[in-house]
Design a protein around this motif. Structure first.
Motif, PDB file in Angstrom:
ATOM      1  N   MET A  71      -0.061  -6.614  15.172  1.00 19.30           N
ATOM      2  CA  MET A  71      -0.297  -5.174  15.204  1.00 19.30           C
ATOM      3  C   MET A  71       0.064  -4.663  16.605  1.00 19.30           C
ATOM      4  SD  MET A  71      -4.452  -5.014  15.302  1.00 19.30           S
ATOM      5  CE  MET A  71      -5.381  -5.917  16.562  1.00 19.30           C
ATOM      6  N   PRO A  72       0.383  -3.364  16.663  1.00 21.55           N
ATOM      7  CA  PRO A  72       0.291  -2.327  15.646  1.00 21.55           C
ATOM      8  C   PRO A  72       1.468  -2.349  14.678  1.00 21.55           C
ATOM      9  CG  PRO A  72       1.177  -1.376  17.634  1.00 21.55           C
ATOM     10  CD  PRO A  72       0.843  -2.807  17.966  1.00 21.55           C
ATOM     11  N   LEU A  73       1.284  -1.614  13.598  1.00 22.24           N
ATOM     12  CA  LEU A  73       2.308  -1.427  12.585  1.00 22.24           C
ATOM     13  C   LEU A  73       2.184  -0.008  12.065  1.00 22.24           C
ATOM     14  CD1 LEU A  73       4.389  -2.576  10.425  1.00 22.24           C
ATOM     15  CD2 LEU A  73       2.369  -2.972   8.999  1.00 22.24           C
ATOM     16  N   LEU A  74       3.313   0.672  11.947  1.00 23.67           N
ATOM     17  CA  LEU A  74       3.312   2.030  11.402  1.00 23.67           C
ATOM     18  C   LEU A  74       3.956   1.995  10.021  1.00 23.67           C
ATOM     19  CD1 LEU A  74       2.706   5.052  11.940  1.00 23.67           C
ATOM     20  CD2 LEU A  74       5.063   5.259  12.779  1.00 23.67           C
ATOM     21  N   PRO A 113       0.822  -1.214   0.000  1.00 27.98           N
ATOM     22  CA  PRO A 113       0.000   0.000   0.000  1.00 27.98           C
ATOM     23  C   PRO A 113       0.855   1.262   0.000  1.00 27.98           C
ATOM     24  CG  PRO A 113       0.034  -1.001   2.179  1.00 27.98           C
ATOM     25  CD  PRO A 113       0.713  -1.966   1.260  1.00 27.98           C
ATOM     26  N   LYS A 114       0.320   2.309  -0.599  1.00 27.85           N
ATOM     27  CA  LYS A 114       0.944   3.626  -0.585  1.00 27.85           C
ATOM     28  C   LYS A 114       0.132   4.519   0.348  1.00 27.85           C
ATOM     29  CE  LYS A 114       3.853   2.561  -3.925  1.00 27.85           C
ATOM     30  NZ  LYS A 114       5.325   2.437  -3.668  1.00 27.85           N
ATOM     31  N   VAL A 115       0.832   5.270   1.183  1.00 27.14           N
ATOM     32  CA  VAL A 115       0.139   6.141   2.129  1.00 27.14           C
ATOM     33  C   VAL A 115       0.689   7.552   1.990  1.00 27.14           C
ATOM     34  CG1 VAL A 115      -0.376   4.289   3.763  1.00 27.14           C
ATOM     35  CG2 VAL A 115       1.771   5.571   3.994  1.00 27.14           C
ATOM     36  N   SER A 116      -0.170   8.536   2.239  1.00 28.06           N
ATOM     37  CA  SER A 116       0.234   9.941   2.108  1.00 28.06           C
ATOM     38  C   SER A 116       0.731  10.531   3.421  1.00 28.06           C
ATOM     39  CB  SER A 116      -0.940  10.776   1.585  1.00 28.06           C
ATOM     40  OG  SER A 116      -2.043  10.692   2.474  1.00 28.06           O
ATOM     41  N   LYS A 117       0.434   9.868   4.541  1.00 32.17           N
ATOM     42  CA  LYS A 117       0.922  10.303   5.842  1.00 32.17           C
ATOM     43  C   LYS A 117       1.196   9.054   6.677  1.00 32.17           C
ATOM     44  CE  LYS A 117      -2.702  12.728   7.113  1.00 32.17           C
ATOM     45  NZ  LYS A 117      -3.675  13.486   7.970  1.00 32.17           N
ATOM     46  N   GLU A 139      -1.367  14.274  12.268  1.00 29.82           N
ATOM     47  CA  GLU A 139      -0.187  13.767  11.562  1.00 29.82           C
ATOM     48  C   GLU A 139      -0.345  12.317  11.121  1.00 29.82           C
ATOM     49  OE1 GLU A 139       2.429  15.552  10.804  1.00 29.82           O
ATOM     50  OE2 GLU A 139       1.839  17.369  11.892  1.00 29.82           O
ATOM     51  N   PHE A 140      -1.348  11.626  11.638  1.00 35.47           N
ATOM     52  CA  PHE A 140      -1.469  10.183  11.426  1.00 35.47           C
ATOM     53  C   PHE A 140      -2.846   9.811  10.878  1.00 35.47           C
ATOM     54  CE2 PHE A 140       1.834  10.601  14.548  1.00 35.47           C
ATOM     55  CZ  PHE A 140       2.723   9.557  14.293  1.00 35.47           C
ATOM     56  N   ASP A 141      -2.865   8.770  10.083  1.00 36.36           N
ATOM     57  CA  ASP A 141      -4.091   8.025   9.811  1.00 36.36           C
ATOM     58  C   ASP A 141      -4.039   6.752  10.646  1.00 36.36           C
ATOM     59  OD1 ASP A 141      -5.301   9.746   8.000  1.00 36.36           O
ATOM     60  OD2 ASP A 141      -4.246   8.862   6.285  1.00 36.36           O
ATOM     61  N   ILE A 142      -5.180   6.340  11.178  1.00 36.61           N
ATOM     62  CA  ILE A 142      -5.272   5.097  11.942  1.00 36.61           C
ATOM     63  C   ILE A 142      -6.321   4.229  11.265  1.00 36.61           C
ATOM     64  CG2 ILE A 142      -5.744   4.044  14.185  1.00 36.61           C
ATOM     65  CD1 ILE A 142      -4.897   6.656  15.507  1.00 36.61           C
ATOM     66  N   VAL A 143      -5.902   3.063  10.777  1.00 36.93           N
ATOM     67  CA  VAL A 143      -6.794   2.196  10.011  1.00 36.93           C
ATOM     68  C   VAL A 143      -6.658   0.761  10.526  1.00 36.93           C
ATOM     69  CG1 VAL A 143      -6.617   3.656   7.959  1.00 36.93           C
ATOM     70  CG2 VAL A 143      -5.070   1.704   8.222  1.00 36.93           C
ATOM     71  N   PRO A 144      -7.682  -0.069  10.345  1.00 39.81           N
ATOM     72  CA  PRO A 144      -7.577  -1.468  10.750  1.00 39.81           C
ATOM     73  C   PRO A 144      -6.758  -2.277   9.745  1.00 39.81           C
ATOM     74  CG  PRO A 144      -9.721  -1.068   9.781  1.00 39.81           C
ATOM     75  CD  PRO A 144      -9.044   0.270   9.867  1.00 39.81           C
TER      76      PRO A 144
END
Length: 263
Positions: free
Chosen positions: A115-118, A58-62, A89-94
């Motif tokens: 999890m968790p994973l950043l 996956p690609k993430v913007s933040k 500053e963060f997105d939090i997703v399952p």
């Protein structure tokens, strides 16, 4: 060698000095050439198959935290984010957004499937709650409270509290909810009681290392779980009986806005 005469050909299998044609580095028969070509083709086919089988990451913007509300280790990271005011500053997703913990995509990011994973925008994946917290405290050191104790001695105390939590409590916490033999469950519950006594001895007051630190971020979500399970399921009248410093610590964190959000 006489003037104008041609050089003698080198014996088969020997190199001609100064020549680009080194017979020791090349096949000396047609069958050798064919075998070498076949081997190269197999290697290329294997590399192509491996590339085709690799999951698309996956690609993430933040910075994106893969976490779920039931995770006490994830709550540890969220407490740090909330305490430092970094929600924007963060997105939090399952983990389900990339197929779940057992998916090839998730395991490509964290081979442990935990999890968790950043995940950072540059593709760097940072697993393990303690490691994630350390990254956040370094990366956003100038934002909000430091969540680090004031002196080397208190920082050592905070590190010890987090270490006790990680090594001796979370490793047996499944005894509170997972199916297992009664004797194994009893050993786990006894271990939790012992480690609460250890934390009582470590606690500086009012927080584990005097002021709110990442050690409180680590321990508090797990104690929230204990407060739900130990009285209701195991009949503990008071989780903090005989542990007055931890009782005061718990009450202090009830007034902490970030702790209330992860409770």
């Amino acid at each position: 060698m006489a003037s104008g005469s041609l050089p003698r050909p080198a014996p088969a299998g020997r190199a001609v000095a100064g020549s680009a044609f080194n017979t020791r580095a090349a096949p000396t028969s047609v069958s050798g050439v064919v075998a070498a070509r076949r081997a190269a083709a197999c290697r290329a086919a294997g590399a192509h198959a491996a590339a085709a089988a690799a999951p698309a990451l996956p690609k993430v913007s933040k910075p994106t935290l893969f976490d779920m509300p039931v995770s006490n280790n994830g709550a540890r990271v969220r407490h740090v984010i909330y305490s430092k005011g970094l929600e924007g500053e963060f997105d939090i997703v399952p983990p389900s957004t990339v197929g779940g913990l057992a998916s090839d995509t998730y395991k490509a990011l964290n081979p442990q499937g935990k999890m968790p994973l950043l995940l950072l925008p540059d593709g760097t994946a940072i697993p393990e709650s303690e490691v994630i917290v350390g990254y956040i405290l370094d990366r956003w050191a100038s934002s909000g409270p430091s969540l680090r104790a004031a002196t080397p001695e208190l920082r050592a105390k905070a590190a010890l509290a987090a270490r006790v939590h990680d090594l001796y409590i979370t490793t047996v916490q499944a005894c509170m909810y997972r199916a297992m033999p009664a004797a194994e469950r009893a050993r786990g519950i006894a271990q939790i009681a012992r480690q609460l006594d250890v934390l009582e001895g470590i606690c500086e007051g009012p927080y584990l290392a005097g002021e709110v630190t990442s050690a409180d971020s680590a321990v508090f979500p797990t104690v929230v779980f204990m407060m739900q399970m130990l009285p209701d399921v195991f009949g503990w009248a008071d989780v903090f009986a005989g542990r007055p410093k931890l009782a005061a610590w718990w009450q202090a964190l009830q007034r902490d806005p970030a702790a209330v959000r992860v409770e």
